[in-house]
Design a protein around this motif. Structure first.
Motif, PDB file in Angstrom:
ATOM      1  N   ASP A  25       0.812  -1.215   0.000  1.00  0.00           N
ATOM      2  CA  ASP A  25       0.000   0.000   0.000  1.00  0.00           C
ATOM      3  C   ASP A  25       0.849   1.271   0.000  1.00  0.00           C
ATOM      4  O   ASP A  25       0.497   2.255  -0.655  1.00  0.00           O
ATOM      5  CB  ASP A  25      -0.955   0.022   1.193  1.00  0.00           C
ATOM      6  N   ASP A  26       1.963   1.266   0.731  1.00  0.00           N
ATOM      7  CA  ASP A  26       2.790   2.469   0.753  1.00  0.00           C
ATOM      8  C   ASP A  26       3.404   2.755  -0.617  1.00  0.00           C
ATOM      9  O   ASP A  26       3.552   3.909  -1.019  1.00  0.00           O
ATOM     10  CB  ASP A  26       3.864   2.388   1.841  1.00  0.00           C
ATOM     11  N   VAL A  27       3.719   1.710  -1.361  1.00  0.00           N
ATOM     12  CA  VAL A  27       4.250   1.894  -2.714  1.00  0.00           C
ATOM     13  C   VAL A  27       3.154   2.412  -3.644  1.00  0.00           C
ATOM     14  O   VAL A  27       3.385   3.311  -4.452  1.00  0.00           O
ATOM     15  CB  VAL A  27       4.867   0.579  -3.247  1.00  0.00           C
ATOM     16  N   LYS A  28       1.944   1.863  -3.494  1.00  0.00           N
ATOM     17  CA  LYS A  28       0.813   2.349  -4.301  1.00  0.00           C
ATOM     18  C   LYS A  28       0.562   3.831  -4.014  1.00  0.00           C
ATOM     19  O   LYS A  28       0.261   4.603  -4.930  1.00  0.00           O
ATOM     20  CB  LYS A  28      -0.448   1.548  -3.996  1.00  0.00           C
ATOM     21  N   GLU A  29       0.695   4.223  -2.763  1.00  0.00           N
ATOM     22  CA  GLU A  29       0.494   5.623  -2.391  1.00  0.00           C
ATOM     23  C   GLU A  29       1.575   6.511  -3.024  1.00  0.00           C
ATOM     24  O   GLU A  29       1.289   7.615  -3.483  1.00  0.00           O
ATOM     25  CB  GLU A  29       0.512   5.768  -0.872  1.00  0.00           C
ATOM     26  N   LEU A  30       2.802   6.020  -3.070  1.00  0.00           N
ATOM     27  CA  LEU A  30       3.861   6.767  -3.746  1.00  0.00           C
ATOM     28  C   LEU A  30       3.571   6.919  -5.238  1.00  0.00           C
ATOM     29  O   LEU A  30       3.790   7.984  -5.823  1.00  0.00           O
ATOM     30  CB  LEU A  30       5.213   6.070  -3.554  1.00  0.00           C
ATOM     31  N   VAL A  31       3.058   5.864  -5.850  1.00  0.00           N
ATOM     32  CA  VAL A  31       2.701   5.915  -7.275  1.00  0.00           C
ATOM     33  C   VAL A  31       1.606   6.955  -7.485  1.00  0.00           C
ATOM     34  O   VAL A  31       1.697   7.791  -8.400  1.00  0.00           O
ATOM     35  CB  VAL A  31       2.261   4.527  -7.787  1.00  0.00           C
ATOM     36  N   ARG A  32       0.576   6.944  -6.625  1.00  0.00           N
ATOM     37  CA  ARG A  32      -0.502   7.937  -6.742  1.00  0.00           C
ATOM     38  C   ARG A  32       0.061   9.350  -6.548  1.00  0.00           C
ATOM     39  O   ARG A  32      -0.322  10.281  -7.257  1.00  0.00           O
ATOM     40  CB  ARG A  32      -1.615   7.658  -5.740  1.00  0.00           C
ATOM     41  N   GLY A  33       0.970   9.512  -5.592  1.00  0.00           N
ATOM     42  CA  GLY A  33       1.577  10.826  -5.374  1.00  0.00           C
ATOM     43  C   GLY A  33       2.356  11.301  -6.588  1.00  0.00           C
ATOM     44  O   GLY A  33       2.297  12.482  -6.951  1.00  0.00           O
ATOM     45  N   MET A  34       3.058  10.400  -7.223  1.00  0.00           N
ATOM     46  CA  MET A  34       3.801  10.770  -8.431  1.00  0.00           C
ATOM     47  C   MET A  34       2.853  11.133  -9.567  1.00  0.00           C
ATOM     48  O   MET A  34       3.133  12.048 -10.354  1.00  0.00           O
ATOM     49  CB  MET A  34       4.737   9.644  -8.851  1.00  0.00           C
ATOM     50  N   GLN A  35       1.724  10.428  -9.663  1.00  0.00           N
ATOM     51  CA  GLN A  35       0.741  10.756 -10.692  1.00  0.00           C
ATOM     52  C   GLN A  35       0.179  12.162 -10.477  1.00  0.00           C
ATOM     53  O   GLN A  35       0.021  12.932 -11.424  1.00  0.00           O
ATOM     54  CB  GLN A  35      -0.391   9.728 -10.701  1.00  0.00           C
ATOM     55  N   VAL A  36      -0.102  12.498  -9.219  1.00  0.00           N
ATOM     56  CA  VAL A  36      -0.599  13.840  -8.899  1.00  0.00           C
ATOM     57  C   VAL A  36       0.471  14.876  -9.235  1.00  0.00           C
ATOM     58  O   VAL A  36       0.182  15.913  -9.834  1.00  0.00           O
ATOM     59  CB  VAL A  36      -1.030  13.927  -7.416  1.00  0.00           C
ATOM     60  N   ALA A  37       1.707  14.597  -8.847  1.00  0.00           N
ATOM     61  CA  ALA A  37       2.803  15.528  -9.141  1.00  0.00           C
ATOM     62  C   ALA A  37       2.966  15.716 -10.649  1.00  0.00           C
ATOM     63  O   ALA A  37       3.150  16.845 -11.124  1.00  0.00           O
ATOM     64  CB  ALA A  37       4.102  15.023  -8.520  1.00  0.00           C
ATOM     65  N   ASP A  38       2.886  14.635 -11.413  1.00  0.00           N
ATOM     66  CA  ASP A  38       2.982  14.735 -12.873  1.00  0.00           C
ATOM     67  C   ASP A  38       1.856  15.590 -13.443  1.00  0.00           C
ATOM     68  O   ASP A  38       2.084  16.424 -14.325  1.00  0.00           O
ATOM     69  CB  ASP A  38       2.956  13.347 -13.515  1.00  0.00           C
TER      70      ASP A  38
END
Length: 76
Positions: A25-38
């Motif tokens: 889940d923490d990795v998925k959250e990082l992926v979502r954060g990167m998507q938002v940043a992008d």
């Protein structure tokens, strides 16, 4: 990230592929954060492009208006 209707979503990162659904889940959250940043980067890049075009237009208008106003002599 890529996904199709009959295959699980896949994260491609630095040349490696990972099945998104099995990541912690923490990795998925990082992926979502990167998507938002992008998404935010794209938004601000587009905003900068609009500002640059607006500035260019104002510079053109200023140049046109200054054509009728005498400039100071060089060296003053």
């Amino acid at each position: 990230m890529t996904a199709s209707s009959n295959q699980p979503p896949v994260l491609t990162f630095e040349g490696k592929r990972y099945e998104l659904n099995v990541l912690p889940d923490d990795v998925k959250e990082l992926v979502r954060g990167m998507q938002v940043a992008d998404a935010q980067l794209r938004l601000y890049e587009d905003t900068l492009k609009v500002l640059a075009v607006g500035r260019q237009s104002m510079a053109f208008q200023l140049n046109e208006r200054l054509k009728t106003i005498p400039a100071l002599p060089d060296g003053v």
